[in-house]
Design a protein around this motif. Sequence first.
Motif, PDB file in Angstrom:
ATOM      1  N   ASP A 123       0.850  -1.191   0.000  1.00 28.61           N
ATOM      2  CA  ASP A 123       0.000   0.000   0.000  1.00 28.61           C
ATOM      3  C   ASP A 123       0.886   1.240   0.000  1.00 28.61           C
ATOM      4  OD1 ASP A 123      -1.540   2.268   1.528  1.00 28.61           O
ATOM      5  OD2 ASP A 123      -3.087   0.853   0.887  1.00 28.61           O
ATOM      6  N   PRO A 124       0.695   2.173  -0.930  1.00 34.00           N
ATOM      7  CA  PRO A 124       1.606   3.330  -1.026  1.00 34.00           C
ATOM      8  C   PRO A 124       1.589   4.226   0.202  1.00 34.00           C
ATOM      9  CG  PRO A 124      -0.299   3.590  -2.483  1.00 34.00           C
ATOM     10  CD  PRO A 124      -0.327   2.183  -1.982  1.00 34.00           C
ATOM     11  N   LYS A 125       0.442   4.365   0.882  1.00 33.63           N
ATOM     12  CA  LYS A 125       0.379   5.221   2.067  1.00 33.63           C
ATOM     13  C   LYS A 125       1.164   4.623   3.228  1.00 33.63           C
ATOM     14  CE  LYS A 125      -2.903   7.849   4.895  1.00 33.63           C
ATOM     15  NZ  LYS A 125      -2.344   7.482   6.198  1.00 33.63           N
ATOM     16  N   ILE A 126       0.997   3.329   3.456  1.00 32.75           N
ATOM     17  CA  ILE A 126       1.738   2.677   4.536  1.00 32.75           C
ATOM     18  C   ILE A 126       3.229   2.693   4.235  1.00 32.75           C
ATOM     19  CG2 ILE A 126       2.077   0.490   5.752  1.00 32.75           C
ATOM     20  CD1 ILE A 126      -0.859  -0.111   5.338  1.00 32.75           C
ATOM     21  N   LEU A 127       3.592   2.496   2.978  1.00 33.48           N
ATOM     22  CA  LEU A 127       5.008   2.542   2.606  1.00 33.48           C
ATOM     23  C   LEU A 127       5.589   3.929   2.840  1.00 33.48           C
ATOM     24  CD1 LEU A 127       7.314   0.823   1.376  1.00 33.48           C
ATOM     25  CD2 LEU A 127       6.637   1.717  -0.861  1.00 33.48           C
ATOM     26  N   ALA A 128       4.821   4.976   2.498  1.00 29.37           N
ATOM     27  CA  ALA A 128       5.297   6.345   2.716  1.00 29.37           C
ATOM     28  C   ALA A 128       5.448   6.640   4.203  1.00 29.37           C
ATOM     29  CB  ALA A 128       4.327   7.337   2.070  1.00 29.37           C
ATOM     30  N   GLU A 129       4.537   6.130   5.030  1.00 27.95           N
ATOM     31  CA  GLU A 129       4.656   6.327   6.470  1.00 27.95           C
ATOM     32  C   GLU A 129       5.880   5.615   7.022  1.00 27.95           C
ATOM     33  OE1 GLU A 129       1.037   5.033   8.218  1.00 27.95           O
ATOM     34  OE2 GLU A 129      -0.075   6.850   7.684  1.00 27.95           O
ATOM     35  N   HIS A 130       6.198   4.452   6.461  1.00 27.55           N
ATOM     36  CA  HIS A 130       7.410   3.739   6.882  1.00 27.55           C
ATOM     37  C   HIS A 130       8.659   4.550   6.563  1.00 27.55           C
ATOM     38  CE1 HIS A 130      10.423   0.590   7.328  1.00 27.55           C
ATOM     39  NE2 HIS A 130      10.804   0.845   6.089  1.00 27.55           N
ATOM     40  N   VAL A 131       8.706   5.123   5.369  1.00 28.97           N
ATOM     41  CA  VAL A 131       9.850   5.962   4.985  1.00 28.97           C
ATOM     42  C   VAL A 131       9.948   7.168   5.912  1.00 28.97           C
ATOM     43  CG1 VAL A 131      10.812   7.397   3.146  1.00 28.97           C
ATOM     44  CG2 VAL A 131       9.772   5.198   2.585  1.00 28.97           C
ATOM     45  N   ALA A 132       8.805   7.785   6.230  1.00 26.85           N
ATOM     46  CA  ALA A 132       8.804   8.953   7.116  1.00 26.85           C
ATOM     47  C   ALA A 132       9.324   8.608   8.503  1.00 26.85           C
ATOM     48  CB  ALA A 132       7.393   9.529   7.209  1.00 26.85           C
ATOM     49  N   GLN A 134      11.454   6.293   9.305  1.00 26.42           N
ATOM     50  CA  GLN A 134      12.901   6.094   9.228  1.00 26.42           C
ATOM     51  C   GLN A 134      13.644   7.424   9.131  1.00 26.42           C
ATOM     52  OE1 GLN A 134      14.509   2.928   9.419  1.00 26.42           O
ATOM     53  NE2 GLN A 134      12.438   2.475  10.117  1.00 26.42           N
ATOM     54  N   LEU A 135      13.108   8.352   8.356  1.00 24.83           N
ATOM     55  CA  LEU A 135      13.758   9.659   8.208  1.00 24.83           C
ATOM     56  C   LEU A 135      13.710  10.449   9.514  1.00 24.83           C
ATOM     57  CD1 LEU A 135      12.458  10.691   4.669  1.00 24.83           C
ATOM     58  CD2 LEU A 135      14.712   9.796   5.273  1.00 24.83           C
ATOM     59  N   ARG A 136      12.622  10.317  10.279  1.00 26.80           N
ATOM     60  CA  ARG A 136      12.551  10.987  11.579  1.00 26.80           C
ATOM     61  C   ARG A 136      13.587  10.436  12.550  1.00 26.80           C
ATOM     62  NH1 ARG A 136       6.812  10.898  10.686  1.00 26.80           N
ATOM     63  NH2 ARG A 136       6.673   8.919  11.817  1.00 26.80           N
ATOM     64  N   THR A 144      17.178   4.321   3.400  1.00 28.31           N
ATOM     65  CA  THR A 144      15.737   4.218   3.643  1.00 28.31           C
ATOM     66  C   THR A 144      14.984   3.862   2.373  1.00 28.31           C
ATOM     67  OG1 THR A 144      15.869   5.835   5.442  1.00 28.31           O
ATOM     68  CG2 THR A 144      13.717   5.485   4.432  1.00 28.31           C
ATOM     69  N   MET A 145      15.303   4.530   1.262  1.00 27.08           N
ATOM     70  CA  MET A 145      14.624   4.234   0.001  1.00 27.08           C
ATOM     71  C   MET A 145      14.930   2.814  -0.469  1.00 27.08           C
ATOM     72  SD  MET A 145      14.617   7.726  -2.303  1.00 27.08           S
ATOM     73  CE  MET A 145      16.401   7.811  -2.469  1.00 27.08           C
ATOM     74  N   LYS A 146      16.171   2.375  -0.294  1.00 21.43           N
ATOM     75  CA  LYS A 146      16.541   1.026  -0.719  1.00 21.43           C
ATOM     76  C   LYS A 146      15.782  -0.027   0.071  1.00 21.43           C
ATOM     77  CE  LYS A 146      20.566  -2.002  -1.294  1.00 21.43           C
ATOM     78  NZ  LYS A 146      22.044  -2.129  -1.119  1.00 21.43           N
ATOM     79  N   HIS A 198       3.173  11.943   1.744  1.00 27.95           N
ATOM     80  CA  HIS A 198       3.213  12.000   3.208  1.00 27.95           C
ATOM     81  C   HIS A 198       4.363  12.905   3.640  1.00 27.95           C
ATOM     82  CE1 HIS A 198       2.273  10.527   7.238  1.00 27.95           C
ATOM     83  NE2 HIS A 198       3.557  10.502   7.461  1.00 27.95           N
ATOM     84  N   PRO A 199       4.109  13.920   4.465  1.00 28.89           N
ATOM     85  CA  PRO A 199       5.199  14.769   4.964  1.00 28.89           C
ATOM     86  C   PRO A 199       5.852  14.163   6.200  1.00 28.89           C
ATOM     87  CG  PRO A 199       3.091  15.640   5.674  1.00 28.89           C
ATOM     88  CD  PRO A 199       2.775  14.424   4.855  1.00 28.89           C
ATOM     89  N   ALA A 200       7.155  14.346   6.308  1.00 32.81           N
ATOM     90  CA  ALA A 200       7.906  13.865   7.466  1.00 32.81           C
ATOM     91  C   ALA A 200       8.556  15.063   8.156  1.00 32.81           C
ATOM     92  CB  ALA A 200       8.973  12.854   7.036  1.00 32.81           C
ATOM     93  N   GLU A 201       8.178  15.312   9.392  1.00 36.92           N
ATOM     94  CA  GLU A 201       8.726  16.428  10.158  1.00 36.92           C
ATOM     95  C   GLU A 201       9.998  15.964  10.861  1.00 36.92           C
ATOM     96  OE1 GLU A 201       5.757  17.928  12.758  1.00 36.92           O
ATOM     97  OE2 GLU A 201       4.391  18.525  11.144  1.00 36.92           O
ATOM     98  N   THR A 202      11.142  16.459  10.409  1.00 35.11           N
ATOM     99  CA  THR A 202      12.434  16.096  10.982  1.00 35.11           C
ATOM    100  C   THR A 202      13.046  17.322  11.657  1.00 35.11           C
ATOM    101  OG1 THR A 202      13.733  16.640   8.994  1.00 35.11           O
ATOM    102  CG2 THR A 202      12.710  14.455   9.093  1.00 35.11           C
ATOM    103  N   ILE A 203      14.192  17.138  12.312  1.00 30.94           N
ATOM    104  CA  ILE A 203      14.853  18.253  12.986  1.00 30.94           C
ATOM    105  C   ILE A 203      15.437  19.237  11.981  1.00 30.94           C
ATOM    106  CG2 ILE A 203      15.344  16.873  15.026  1.00 30.94           C
ATOM    107  CD1 ILE A 203      18.191  16.533  14.010  1.00 30.94           C
ATOM    108  N   PHE A 204      15.555  18.820  10.717  1.00 30.38           N
ATOM    109  CA  PHE A 204      16.100  19.703   9.685  1.00 30.38           C
ATOM    110  C   PHE A 204      15.003  20.384   8.873  1.00 30.38           C
ATOM    111  CE2 PHE A 204      19.247  16.195  10.117  1.00 30.38           C
ATOM    112  CZ  PHE A 204      20.256  16.936  10.715  1.00 30.38           C
ATOM    113  N   GLY A 205      13.755  20.075   9.166  1.00 36.52           N
ATOM    114  CA  GLY A 205      12.646  20.644   8.408  1.00 36.52           C
ATOM    115  C   GLY A 205      11.716  19.551   7.911  1.00 36.52           C
TER     116      GLY A 205
END
Length: 223
Positions: A123-132, A134-136, A144-146, A198-205
């Motif tokens: 599912d693309p939404k769940i996959l995007a949340e997983h990437v987010a 990891q980036l957080r 992360t993409m790999k 999906h947006p990912a809020e990190t310490i860099f923005g």
Amino acid sequence: MGRKIHPLGFRLGVTQKHYSHRFAQTKDYPKFLDGDRKIRASIEKSIAKHVKDTTNYGGVGHIEIQRKTDLIRVDIHTGFPDLLVEEQSLGITQMKNEIEKILEIDSRKLRVTLSNIDQPYGDPKILAEHVASQLRNRVPFRRTMKKAIELAGRTGDKGVKIQIAGRLNGSEMARVEWAREGRVPLQTIKARVGYSYHPAETIFGVLGIKTWIFRDTIGKIST
């Protein structure tokens, strides 16, 4: 060049269906549309509130809302139903009570059910949340993409594409990076392509994450 269209709206009525089902007069459309938006926002807020560990995520693919004469049915499609059962910190009963307060309806007119997604990372939404997630946690974006492409590849889909935009790895200059495995036809209407942002809020923005998953191609399009 530069003229983009939403991948799901582009295929609506062909390979993509609506997530809200109702029949009403024109004057009632704004009220029902706002009600559906509030229902989805309430569910996502409840999940984000109770899933505190940043390594976890709600795992909700999409929410279908069906309105009948005297019943509103909300079907939550999730890949991790254990997060939403009564034994955990968030229960279906609590979520149902919050929706009843928002819509100001009786409990007998609302039904909330769960539908399990057999392959969550397809599912693309769940996959995007997983990437987010990891980036957080400051995992390098290329790794992360790999890993995300590897997870999506196990589902048997024909192609997956992931794009991340923003200050990657904390660099001063924002840029866009993407990775793809297999084939993802963006201009073929009869191609069943799932898409999510999906947006990912990190310490860099804030980093913007887009995912495309190409499942298969339907046969002849009926006219």
